[in-house]
Design an enzyme around this catalytic site. Structure first.
Site, PDB file in Angstrom:
ATOM      1  CD  GLN A  55      -1.790  -0.686   2.945  1.00  0.00           C
ATOM      2  OE1 GLN A  55      -3.416  -0.800   2.796  1.00  0.00           O
ATOM      3  NE2 GLN A  55      -1.786  -2.066   3.249  1.00  0.00           N
ATOM      4  CG  ASN A  56       4.450   1.321   2.493  1.00  0.00           C
ATOM      5  OD1 ASN A  56       3.135   1.252   2.403  1.00  0.00           O
ATOM      6  ND2 ASN A  56       4.930   0.573   3.238  1.00  0.00           N
TER       7      ASN A  56
ATOM      8  CG  ASP B  74       7.727   4.315   1.030  1.00  0.00           C
ATOM      9  OD1 ASP B  74       8.004   3.239   0.111  1.00  0.00           O
ATOM     10  OD2 ASP B  74       7.456   3.801   2.459  1.00  0.00           O
TER      11      ASP B  74
ATOM     12  CG  HIS C  83      -2.937   2.280  -1.633  1.00  0.00           C
ATOM     13  ND1 HIS C  83      -3.028   2.200  -0.353  1.00  0.00           N
ATOM     14  CD2 HIS C  83      -3.800   1.831  -2.348  1.00  0.00           C
ATOM     15  CE1 HIS C  83      -4.610   1.720  -0.243  1.00  0.00           C
ATOM     16  NE2 HIS C  83      -4.749   1.702  -1.011  1.00  0.00           N
TER      17      HIS C  83
ATOM     18  CB  THR D 121      -1.332  -2.573   7.302  1.00  0.00           C
ATOM     19  OG1 THR D 121      -2.583  -1.920   6.314  1.00  0.00           O
ATOM     20  CG2 THR D 121      -1.959  -3.990   6.178  1.00  0.00           C
TER      21      THR D 121
ATOM     22  CG  ASN E  34       0.351  -4.081  13.327  1.00  0.00           C
ATOM     23  OD1 ASN E  34       0.921  -2.986  13.891  1.00  0.00           O
ATOM     24  ND2 ASN E  34       0.442  -3.229  12.260  1.00  0.00           N
TER      25      ASN E  34
HETATM   26  C1  BJW Z   1       4.146  -1.500  12.831  1.00  0.00           C
HETATM   27  C2  BJW Z   1       6.027  -0.428  12.863  1.00  0.00           C
HETATM   28  C3  BJW Z   1       6.894  -1.037  12.752  1.00  0.00           C
HETATM   29  C4  BJW Z   1       4.432   1.131  12.742  1.00  0.00           C
HETATM   30  N1  BJW Z   1       6.453  -2.205  12.433  1.00  0.00           N
HETATM   31  N2  BJW Z   1       4.101  -1.975  12.814  1.00  0.00           N
HETATM   32  C5  BJW Z   1     -15.450  -0.708   2.132  1.00  0.00           C
HETATM   33  C6  BJW Z   1     -15.806  -0.567   3.316  1.00  0.00           C
HETATM   34  C7  BJW Z   1     -15.055   0.543   3.732  1.00  0.00           C
HETATM   35  C8  BJW Z   1     -15.404   1.988   3.063  1.00  0.00           C
HETATM   36  C9  BJW Z   1     -14.280   1.476   2.195  1.00  0.00           C
HETATM   37  C10 BJW Z   1     -15.121   0.131   1.264  1.00  0.00           C
HETATM   38  N3  BJW Z   1     -14.557  -0.253   0.106  1.00  0.00           N
HETATM   39  C11 BJW Z   1     -13.913   1.210   0.034  1.00  0.00           C
HETATM   40  C12 BJW Z   1     -14.117   2.784   1.123  1.00  0.00           C
HETATM   41  C13 BJW Z   1     -13.104   4.243   1.111  1.00  0.00           C
HETATM   42  C14 BJW Z   1     -11.908   4.217   1.321  1.00  0.00           C
HETATM   43  C15 BJW Z   1     -11.727   3.280   3.007  1.00  0.00           C
HETATM   44  O1  BJW Z   1     -11.286   2.014   2.963  1.00  0.00           O
HETATM   45  N4  BJW Z   1     -12.044   3.950   4.330  1.00  0.00           N
HETATM   46  C16 BJW Z   1     -11.787   3.525   5.640  1.00  0.00           C
HETATM   47  C17 BJW Z   1     -10.786   4.460   6.083  1.00  0.00           C
HETATM   48  C18 BJW Z   1     -12.958   3.504   6.425  1.00  0.00           C
HETATM   49  N5  BJW Z   1     -11.642   3.516   0.579  1.00  0.00           N
HETATM   50  C19 BJW Z   1     -10.906   4.249  -1.088  1.00  0.00           C
HETATM   51  O2  BJW Z   1     -11.889   5.396  -1.108  1.00  0.00           O
HETATM   52  C20 BJW Z   1     -10.281   3.461  -1.767  1.00  0.00           C
HETATM   53  N6  BJW Z   1     -10.807   3.729  -3.285  1.00  0.00           N
HETATM   54  C21 BJW Z   1     -11.845   2.630  -3.600  1.00  0.00           C
HETATM   55  O3  BJW Z   1     -12.373   1.596  -2.514  1.00  0.00           O
HETATM   56  O4  BJW Z   1     -12.039   2.427  -4.610  1.00  0.00           O
HETATM   57  C22 BJW Z   1     -13.718   2.093  -4.899  1.00  0.00           C
HETATM   58  C23 BJW Z   1     -14.754   3.248  -3.684  1.00  0.00           C
HETATM   59  C24 BJW Z   1     -14.932   4.274  -3.107  1.00  0.00           C
HETATM   60  C25 BJW Z   1     -15.850   4.449  -2.235  1.00  0.00           C
HETATM   61  C26 BJW Z   1     -16.390   3.681  -2.174  1.00  0.00           C
HETATM   62  C27 BJW Z   1     -17.024   2.285  -1.977  1.00  0.00           C
HETATM   63  C28 BJW Z   1     -15.555   2.134  -3.296  1.00  0.00           C
HETATM   64  C29 BJW Z   1      -9.032   3.869  -1.897  1.00  0.00           C
HETATM   65  C30 BJW Z   1      -8.464   3.887  -0.732  1.00  0.00           C
HETATM   66  C31 BJW Z   1      -6.635   4.724  -1.039  1.00  0.00           C
HETATM   67  C32 BJW Z   1      -5.923   4.968  -0.405  1.00  0.00           C
HETATM   68  N7  BJW Z   1      -5.014   5.749  -0.427  1.00  0.00           N
HETATM   69  C33 BJW Z   1      -4.028   6.110   1.505  1.00  0.00           C
HETATM   70  C34 BJW Z   1      -2.642   7.622   0.930  1.00  0.00           C
HETATM   71  C35 BJW Z   1      -2.018   7.230  -0.799  1.00  0.00           C
HETATM   72  C36 BJW Z   1      -1.785   8.906  -1.219  1.00  0.00           C
HETATM   73  C37 BJW Z   1      -1.162   9.252  -0.100  1.00  0.00           C
HETATM   74  O5  BJW Z   1      -0.379   8.394   0.365  1.00  0.00           O
HETATM   75  O6  BJW Z   1      -0.261  10.009   0.374  1.00  0.00           O
HETATM   76  O7  BJW Z   1      -3.174   5.300   1.171  1.00  0.00           O
HETATM   77  S1  BJW Z   1      -4.830   6.571   2.694  1.00  0.00           S
HETATM   78  C38 BJW Z   1      -3.631   5.721   3.760  1.00  0.00           C
HETATM   79  O8  BJW Z   1      -3.516   4.887   4.091  1.00  0.00           O
HETATM   80  C39 BJW Z   1      -2.077   5.243   2.403  1.00  0.00           C
HETATM   81  C40 BJW Z   1      -2.251   4.417   3.467  1.00  0.00           C
HETATM   82  O9  BJW Z   1      -1.008   3.038   1.506  1.00  0.00           O
HETATM   83  C41 BJW Z   1      -3.650   3.107   3.407  1.00  0.00           C
HETATM   84  C42 BJW Z   1      -3.040   2.411   4.745  1.00  0.00           C
HETATM   85  O10 BJW Z   1      -2.479   2.933   5.821  1.00  0.00           O
HETATM   86  P1  BJW Z   1      -1.413   1.806   6.046  1.00  0.00           P
HETATM   87  O11 BJW Z   1      -0.545   1.989   5.467  1.00  0.00           O
HETATM   88  O12 BJW Z   1      -2.139   0.470   7.365  1.00  0.00           O
HETATM   89  O13 BJW Z   1      -0.547   2.933   7.565  1.00  0.00           O
HETATM   90  P2  BJW Z   1      -1.396   3.115   9.116  1.00  0.00           P
HETATM   91  O14 BJW Z   1      -0.582   3.897   9.444  1.00  0.00           O
HETATM   92  O15 BJW Z   1      -2.946   2.962   9.001  1.00  0.00           O
HETATM   93  O16 BJW Z   1      -0.858   1.577   9.893  1.00  0.00           O
HETATM   94  C43 BJW Z   1       0.961   1.614  10.311  1.00  0.00           C
HETATM   95  C44 BJW Z   1       0.392   0.782  10.926  1.00  0.00           C
HETATM   96  O17 BJW Z   1       1.908   0.131  10.726  1.00  0.00           O
HETATM   97  C45 BJW Z   1      -0.561   0.935  12.805  1.00  0.00           C
HETATM   98  O18 BJW Z   1      -1.111  -0.732  12.413  1.00  0.00           O
HETATM   99  C46 BJW Z   1       1.378   0.716  13.409  1.00  0.00           C
HETATM  100  O19 BJW Z   1       0.827  -0.226  14.639  1.00  0.00           O
HETATM  101  C47 BJW Z   1       1.911  -0.541  12.671  1.00  0.00           C
HETATM  102  N8  BJW Z   1       3.285  -0.337  12.859  1.00  0.00           N
HETATM  103  N9  BJW Z   1       5.294   0.700  12.579  1.00  0.00           N
HETATM  104  C48 BJW Z   1       5.415  -2.729  12.901  1.00  0.00           C
HETATM  105  N10 BJW Z   1       8.252  -1.295  12.646  1.00  0.00           N
END
Ligand code: BJW
Length: 249
Positions: A103-104, A106, A121, A191, A216
């Protein structure tokens, strides 16, 4: 679920596996110095996602959105992959079929040497013309022009990333679901497992019979479904699993 953090059964599981998928999130890059999104030091503690990571935000104020990306590019540009990224790059060479789904945005998995990567992403080092749809590599940091414009047609360029409410690339998504449903083990690393559709990949893998191994710092909504759950840093746990794999292979 095995929450003992015992490396040996996971290494054994991997030793038997031919098809392995790793799904990574921001946590894997945290030890390289890139802030995660959510959580206490997350990127969105100070910036509201709805203001910056949406197409509406970009339409309203492209300069503000580009300033945020310019700032993040500045953080990412000098950092290096950590041992977690490096282990995944090595595993691409030792498993018959190993797919890295990230999902990164970077680019650190590429920098670590992984070649078979599905970027769900997008990538912060790519820009897309809002008129022509052309995608170009751009590693300039800091950017000379904010917001940048297309050299060919003069229209606004946008980051080639997927914002909330936007669709992921159908090809990449379809491939990710197919490979997840065919693998024997899916590692879910760093994640929060809340963003869809990425968060559904491990569940579709499990439905098709795969074991889930989660790494995690904290529990996530996926944790109850994980067969093995490690609480700790991926940059420490992945090398421990790798060491055990090397020991007996
Ligand atoms: C460690 C650690 C270490 C720390 N070791 N661990 C179905 C149901 C409900 C909602 C939706 C659905 N389908 C779509 C949606 C809407 C939406 C969504 O999911 N919303 C939810 C938040 C509720 N999704 C979308 O809009 C997606 N599009 C889509 O599905 O299109 C069709 C559609 C649209 C609308 C409605 C229905 C259908 C698109 C999602 C795009 C996400 N984009 C981002 C930004 C990217 C650009 C940017 O970076 O600027 O992507 S958001 C952000 O979150 C980024 C990440 O890739 C993504 C995930 O985050 P991630 O990687 O999990 O990071 P964190 O910070 O959340 O977690 C880090 C974890 O690491 C933590 O758990 C820590 O504990 C851990 N950690 N250090 C191991 N050293």
């Amino acid at each position: 679920m095995n929450e003992s953090g015992d490396i040996v059964p996971v290494a054994e599981l991997l030793r038997q596996a031919k098809k392995v998928v790793a799904l990574t999130g921001a946590g894997i890059s945290a030890e390289s110095g890139i802030p995660t999104f959510r959580g206490k030091d997350g990127l969105w503690k100070n910036y509201r996602a709805e203001e910056l990571a949406t197409p509406y935000a970009f339409d309203r104020d492209p300069t503000l959105v580009w300033e945020w990306y310019n700032w993040r590019r500045g953080i990412i540009a000098p950092v290096e992959p950590n041992p977690g990224h490096k282990v995944l790059a090595r595993w691409e060479k030792i498993f018959p079929e190993f797919t890295l789904i990230t999902q990164n945005i970077d680019g650190l998995h590429w920098k670590a040497g992984s070649k078979n990567i599905l970027e769900l992403h997008g990538n912060i080092w790519k820009m897309r013309c809002t008129e022509e749809g052309t995608i170009t590599d751009n590693h300039e940091s800091p950017l000379k022009e904010i917001p940048p414009h297309c050299p060919s047609c003069g229209a606004l360029l946008r980051p080639h990333v997927v914002w909330f409410g936007e669709s992921l690339s159908p090809l990449i998504l379809q491939r990710s679901f197919i490979l997840s449903s065919q693998c024997e083990v899916i590692l879910v690393i760093g994640t929060s497992a809340v963003v869809q559709p990425a968060a559904s990949l491990p569940l579709s893998a499990a439905e098709a019979g795969a074991k889930i191994v989660e790494i995690n710092l904290d529990p996530t909504p996926l944790t109850p479904y994980a067969d093995f759950s490690f609480r700790g840093k991926s940059g420490e746990i992945l090398p421990l699993i790798d060491k055990d794999l090397r020991r007996e292979s």
